[in-house]
Write an enzyme that holds these catalytic residues in place. Structure first.
Site, PDB file in Angstrom:
ATOM      1  CG  ASN B  85      -1.801  -1.228   1.247  1.00 14.37           C
ATOM      2  OD1 ASN B  85      -1.696  -2.029   2.161  1.00 14.37           O
ATOM      3  ND2 ASN B  85      -2.609  -1.416   0.221  1.00 14.37           N
ATOM      4  CB  VAL B  92       0.985   6.306   3.056  1.00 12.30           C
ATOM      5  CG1 VAL B  92       0.089   5.278   3.716  1.00 12.30           C
ATOM      6  CG2 VAL B  92       2.358   6.263   3.672  1.00 12.30           C
ATOM      7  CB  CYS B  93      -2.125   4.166  -1.305  1.00 12.94           C
ATOM      8  SG  CYS B  93      -3.704   3.804  -2.047  1.00 12.94           S
ATOM      9  CB  ILE B  94      -4.280   3.976   4.247  1.00 12.27           C
ATOM     10  CG1 ILE B  94      -3.738   5.255   4.855  1.00 12.27           C
ATOM     11  CG2 ILE B  94      -3.302   2.862   4.342  1.00 12.27           C
ATOM     12  CD1 ILE B  94      -3.418   5.120   6.328  1.00 12.27           C
TER      13      ILE B  94
END
Lengths: 591, 169
Positions: B85, B92-94
């Site tokens: 992720n 960061v890809c959340i």
């Protein structure tokens, strides 16, 4: 580095080609002809032109923007890539007119576009950048003016060209520059807005709204331009594939923006009345922190709760600091007023407003703020018990009342059954039948104003054996008995307080309705008792009446009879009230 | 720059910074890089136990928008980070870091995305749990996602090597 090598190579090649031509022909004119005849040398010359254009662009960029940020470079690459591919598609439409001039015009367009993009990025960056210098402002204004002038000049040129020579590929440039002009104008307006914001001492809350409108306008202009272009190109040429992507994006963005606008307007219109001020009790039930700004919420000093409706949907939040408590002619909510959403979460007025501009939902529980109050309350009632300690929320109370009512209906049949199966001495009802029958009838006819209550004092006069038959309207609903207001004697103020959409007015109205419901329940109960006590004409009075009551109470036929007796009420409500009545009697019997 | 004192974003960031310094979550440190710019923070995150990230300390920058907390910050690891992720550039890809409204990936519920209720602390805690439990549905790093799904052993090895590199060993 690579660019330097490219430049050196281009220059060297150009010099070689020109020198070669000169050497062969020895004369300027013939040398030129020689150069333009050979496609190889033409390519080299074009390459040189490209190099010079890039050089010029870089010089201008240095002059007006200085060093570009990484994000800007990234944006440039991304957008240039699309621009180039789309122009390649455009060329397929105008392939018959494809020539050097087209390439030059296209190069110029790309250069101008790139500058537009940089200006756009710069203006957007203004919000984050530290205070820009005077020089920065001068450069921004100059480049904006230059770009607008170029756009305008190119539009005029394209229009004239098209007028004199008919539709040609100049159409595409005309439209491209129209869109660029719209872009540069909207960017400039944004620049002005940001500049104004920078000058202010306090943050400017409405800025995002204005920027939204500017974007909306730009989208609209773009959309109109695209549709015109689309129509013209489809009419004269064929489907303009190259703008389909952009057209779709613009249309989507425009629709989204319109939808956002509508939702936003709906959520923030009448914000002051739509969302009630939090009371001190409600506030103390929470940790008093506004989840948006993480600061304390306080009611003190905000005694500007509007008594009259505020016409302006967007009070001037933050415009002039505190509004004096005494208020002007039109009370305006203070930006720090704690406001409560339907879901019960409390925020500062201005925090809530700036959030609603983005998202029309509660920041904490994400329930839509556009939901109807009753729907929200129903959800709340279903999801969790109403918050204790809070002063009577009329909507919640009504919901709770209604649910209780229905539970009584469901449970009442079961509860009432044993009571019914064990009727008291059969003499009782019969002996007192006349008195009881007379009583409700008298109350029905004589004292319509306090129907439900009247039965209680009257009941006191009866022998104690009669208790099962006394309709205890107050006891069965679980609500404190309220004496219904005399509606026609209400003062003007009281009547006014029941108007409007404010919370108080709604509560007043709901209270009045509740009272009416109590009264109706009472009347129906009494009617039922009458119908139970007075034996049906076919049945023989006397010893049979006891069992007659027993069967008729549990049977459906009696419900119909009651319905007929009640006349105005529907069968369902009659049936419900019948069970309620039984429950009441059951309670009374137990006691 | 005095005028910015009044801004909601700055006040809230100061409040959060105060809270984070007085009552920091275990192992996590975060704060503005310089006093002049409260909108760029640096954070240090511990690798969760029982994961290949264990023992590592990962540095990241948080860039806050001017309209924070209405819009989410951007979080970017400044050390090598191999995770399904996390994009190759460290971003960061959340879901809680994605702004509400338009869903670029079309798979997240609006309820999972950014809201002012979130905070720096919650973001950092979410990232720690993201390290422990990658979400392979939204592969920001396709290679890492694939490896995590198909060859966990190799994934662990790569991550361990990365963790050591992040520590400068």
């Amino acid at each position: 580095m690579r660019f330097a090598i490219f430049g050196c190579l281009s220059t060297a090649l150009t010099i070689a080609v020109v020198a070669n031509a000169w050497a062969q022909r020895g004369q300027f004119f013939t040398a030129c002809i020689h150069l333009t005849r050979s496609s190889a040398s033409l390519m080299i010359l074009l390459n040189m032109g490209l190099y010079i254009t890039i050089l010029l662009g870089r010089a201008l960029q240095r002059l007006f923007f200085g060093q570009l940020r990484a994000l800007e470079v990234e944006h440039l690459y991304e957008r240039s890539w699309f621009a180039v591919t789309e122009t390649c598609l455009a060329m397929t439409i105008f392939r018959d007119e494809f020539d050097i001039r087209f390439i030059i015009l296209f190069g110029l367009l790309l250069l101008v576009k790139i500058f537009h993009w940089i200006v756009q990025d710069r203006v957007e960056f203004m919000e984050q950048a530290p205070n820009p210098s005077v020089g920065w402002h001068v450069r921004m204004q100059t480049i904006t003016a230059i770009l607008a002038a170029i756009d305008l000049a190119m539009i005029v040129y394209a229009v004239q060209y098209t007028r004199t020579r008919g539709p040609s590929m100049m159409i595409i440039f005309g439209f491209e520059y129209t869109i660029l002009l719209s872009l540069v104008l909207s960017t400039f307006v944004k620049y002005l807005l940001h500049s104004y914001d920078l000058r202010r001492d306090r943050p400017w809350e409405e800025k995002s709204m204005y920027i939204f409108y500017v974007d909306l306008m730009h989208d609209f202009e773009k959309l109109v331009t695209y549709f015109c272009f689309f129509g013209i190109v489809v009419y004269y040429y064929s489907l303009p594939l190259h703008i389909v992507r952009d057209l779709y994006m613009t249309l989507r963005s425009f629709i989204h923006r319109c939808r956002d606008l509508i939702q936003y307007r709906r959520a923030t219109a009448n914000m002051n009345e739509r969302y009630p001020d939090a009371t001190p009790e409600e506030l103390s039930a929470t940790d008093r922190v506004c989840i948006i700004c993480r600061e304390e919420m306080d009611i003190a000093g905000n005694n500007v709760v509007p008594a009259a409706p505020v016409n302006n949907g967007q009070p001037r939040a933050g415009a002039g600091g505190r509004v004096p408590a005494a208020g002007g002619p039109r009370p305006i909510a203070h930006p720090d007023t704690p406001k409560k959403l339907y879901c019960g979460h409390i925020f500062h007025f201005h925090c809530l407003r700036s959030w609603l501009e983005r998202q029309q939902s509660c920041p904490t529980c994400r329930r839509s703020v556009l939901e109807q109050p009753s729907a929200a309350a129903a959800q709340q009632a279903a999801g969790r018990p109403p918050a204790g300690g809070a002063p009577g929320n009329a909507v919640n109370d009504f919901q709770a009342f209604w649910q209780q009512h229905q539970q009584l209906f469901a449970g009442g049949v079961l509860h009432a059954a044993p009571g019914v199966n064990t009727p008291g001495p059969s003499v009782q009802p019969q002996a007192n039948g006349g008195a009881t029958a007379a009583n409700p009838i008298r109350t029905l006819m004589g004292e319509p104003q306090n129907l439900p209550t009247s039965s209680i004092p009257d009941g006191m006069m009866f022998p104690i054996t009669l208790t099962p038959l006394i309709p205890l309207t107050g006891a069965h609903s679980g609500q404190p008995q309220t004496i219904p207001p005399v509606l026609d004697h209400l003062s003007d103020e009281q009547l006014q307080s029941m108007e409007g959409r404010s919370r108080e007015a709604m509560m007043e109205r709901i209270r009045a309705l509740q009272n009416i419901q109590h009264q109706l329940t009472g009347v129906i109960t009494q009617l039922m008792q009458i119908s139970q006590i007075i034996p049906p004409p076919s049945a023989t009075p006397g010893a049979e009446s006891g069992s007659g009551i027993g069967t008729s109470r549990s049977g459906d036929s009696d419900g119909a009879g009651v319905n007929a007796g009640a006349g105005s009420s529907s069968s369902s409500s009659a049936a419900r009230d019948e069970t309620v009545d039984k429950k009441g009697k059951g309670v009374a019997q137990e006691s | 720059m005095n005028r910015r004192i009044g801004s909601t974003a700055l006040k809230r960031l100061m409040t959060e910074y105060k809270e984070l310094t007085t009552n920091p979550p275990e192992g996590i440190t975060a704060g503005p890089i310089t006093e002049d710019d409260f909108f760029t923070w640096e954070a240090l995150i511990p690798g969760p136990d029982d994961t290949p990230y264990e023992g590592g300390v990962f540095s990241a920058t948080l860039t806050f928008p001017k309209d924070y907390p209405l819009s989410p910050p951007v979080m970017k690891f400044t050390c090598p980070m191999f995770h399904p992720n996390v994009y190759a550039d460290g971003t960061v890809c959340i879901s809680i870091l994605h702004p509400p409204g338009d869903d670029p990936n079309m798979y997240e519920h609006a309820s999972e995305r950014w809201s002012p209720v979130q905070s720096v602390e919650k973001i950092l805690l979410s990232v720690v749990s993201m390290l422990a439990e990658p979400n392979d549905e939204s592969g920001a790093n396709v290679e890492a996602s694939k490896m995590w799904r198909e060859d966990r052993k190799k994934f662990d090895e790569v991550v361990r090597a990365n963790t050591l590199r992040a520590l400068g060993l």
